[in-house]
Enzyme design. Structure first.
Site, mmCIF file in Angstrom:
data_model
loop_
_atom_site.group_PDB
_atom_site.id
_atom_site.type_symbol
_atom_site.label_atom_id
_atom_site.label_comp_id
_atom_site.label_asym_id
_atom_site.label_seq_id
_atom_site.Cartn_x
_atom_site.Cartn_y
_atom_site.Cartn_z
ATOM 1 N N ASP A 110 73.386 60.482 35.859
ATOM 2 C CA ASP A 110 74.718 60.092 35.406
ATOM 3 C C ASP A 110 75.701 59.822 36.547
ATOM 4 O O ASP A 110 76.899 59.645 36.304
ATOM 5 C CB ASP A 110 75.271 61.132 34.435
ATOM 6 C CG ASP A 110 74.627 61.005 33.059
ATOM 7 O OD1 ASP A 110 74.242 59.873 32.687
ATOM 8 O OD2 ASP A 110 74.501 62.019 32.360
ATOM 9 N N ASP B 267 70.635 56.968 27.567
ATOM 10 C CA ASP B 267 71.952 56.867 28.208
ATOM 11 C C ASP B 267 71.867 56.157 29.571
ATOM 12 O O ASP B 267 72.809 55.521 30.020
ATOM 13 C CB ASP B 267 72.576 58.251 28.438
ATOM 14 C CG ASP B 267 72.338 59.234 27.302
ATOM 15 O OD1 ASP B 267 71.291 59.132 26.621
ATOM 16 O OD2 ASP B 267 73.167 60.128 27.105
HETATM 17 N N1 GLY Z 1 74.484 62.632 27.545
HETATM 18 C C1 GLY Z 1 75.419 61.628 27.391
HETATM 19 C C2 GLY Z 1 76.169 61.711 26.138
HETATM 20 O O1 GLY Z 1 76.464 62.805 25.671
HETATM 21 O O2 GLY Z 1 76.498 60.696 25.577
#
Ligand code: GLY
Length: 369
Positions: A94, A151
């Site tokens: 991320d 994601d």
């Molecule tokens: N893990 C990313 C989200 O909660 O969208």
């Protein structure tokens, strides 16, 4: 309707001009607002994956208003995030969400050389997570060595950007390999996508699907659907492979079927009938993705769907008062983890609502590209 969108943006800028002052005074990265106060993320301090949305929101409002306060606030949090490079061990895939919307926005909008260095640093960290078996590793625990998640399609924007900025194709080609694996392993017959797939870390073969932030194994976590929709659209825009556009269209088609009458979005499209569990972040992300898809596909019906979602949020879930520091209500972080936030205001809901309105008004600074 244009007037409504412009007016809403003005109200967003006015409310955050007021409430961001409190975040600045406390020196925190806001995660959600409760009881009229900003609260930090529940996990991993400033390395929690959502840290970029606050500066991203501030950069959006700076381009909208030109008010220096927003730029200073974006940079204050950008510095906190840059400090996380040094602690490193909580950072994961991320870094795309975290650094594209902070350093990435700064470099794009102001030309800051330090910000550009930070973007390339983050892109190199994301590259470092690539497994030659064909995927980018999502998380860090030893038992998560083969885990990839939907994601990550959004985080690939960091790699497209790094290839453009350096002229080095490695970043972009790594993104292509990961996108191909995602296409093969995550996209289902009905146009929905899985959240988490475990792959063998040596052969790259599928081991199994895991339950994620949705209702149950094999269900349709709505925010995951939105990440897939927007992420494959961005992959098409950056890599030019029509299979990504087709994937985005299938995911969007499935999403559109599940938009509620009132324009809001359930947390999971397979959740039990009668269960009132909404995730407005999913609707806001999908509204942004569908507007991008309208451009990429030339089909204006996606913009109409994005407007239905955005108006649903404005009509039913925009809090302009003082109970919350933020605006968008009924955001839900995860179906089974109320601790991270259920039916409350969470900053990335506000980020994507703002991005959607900026797009509708033709003012979006296009921070994912
Ligand atoms: N893990 C990313 C989200 O909660 O969208």
């Amino acid at each position: 309707m244009q007037h409504r969108y412009e007016e809403s943006l003005g109200r967003i800028a006015e409310k955050f001009r007021r409430t961001a002052e409190a975040a600045r005074k406390e020196g925190i990265i806001p995660y959600k607002s409760e009881g009229g106060k900003w609260i930090t993320s529940p996990y991993d301090g400033n390395s929690w994956w959502t840290g970029g949305f606050w500066p991203g929101l501030m950069w959006q409002l700076w381009t909208l208003t030109g008010d220096e306060f927003f730029r200073e606030e974006a940079r204050r949090v950008g510095s906190l995030l840059a400090a996380e490079f040094r602690s490193f061990r909580f950072l994961n895939h991320d870094v795309g969400f975290m650094y594209l919307l902070s350093a990435g926005a700064d470099a794009k909008l102001t030309g800051s050389e330090q910000a550009e260095t930070d973007v390339l640093h983050a892109a190199s960290l994301l590259m470092g997570r690539f497994n030659p078996a064909g995927f980018i590793r999502a998380w860090n625990a030893p038992e998560q060595v083969g885990i990839a998640i939907i994601d990550c399609m959004m985080n690939l924007s960091l790699l497209y950007r790094a290839s453009r900025d350096t002229g080095d194709p490695r970043f972009r080609e790594t993104a292509r390999i990961h996108a191909d694996t995602t296409l093969r392993e995550f996209l289902r017959e009905d146009g929905s996508v899985s959240h988490i797939i475990e792959l063998d870390p040596v052969s790259g073969k599928r081991v199994k699907e895991h339950p994620g932030q949705g209702y149950t194994l094999g269900s349709q976590w709505s925010r995951g659907q939105a990440w897939g929709l927007y992420g494959f659209t961005l992959a098409y825009e950056n890599l030019g492979d029509r299979r990504y556009l087709e994937a985005a269209l299938r995911i969007a088609g499935n999403f559109r079927k599940h938009i509620r009458e009132d324009g809001l979005t359930d947390c999971d499209f397979c959740q039990p009938a009668g269960e009132e569990r909404i995730d407005n972040i999913a609707g806001a992300v999908a509204a942004c993705g569908m507007q991008e898809l309208a451009k990429a596909s030339g089909d204006p019906s996606w913009k109409a769907a994005a407007e239905k979602l955005t108006l649903g949020l404005l009509d039913h879930c925009a809090d302009w008062g003082n109970d919350r520091c933020g605006i968008l209500t009924k955001c839900t972080a995860s179906y089974h983890d109320d601790g991270a936030g259920r039916h409350t205001n969470i900053t990335y809901g506000d980020y994507f609502l703002t991005e959607s309105l900026m797009k509708l008004c033709g003012k979006d600074p296009d921070l994912w590209n």
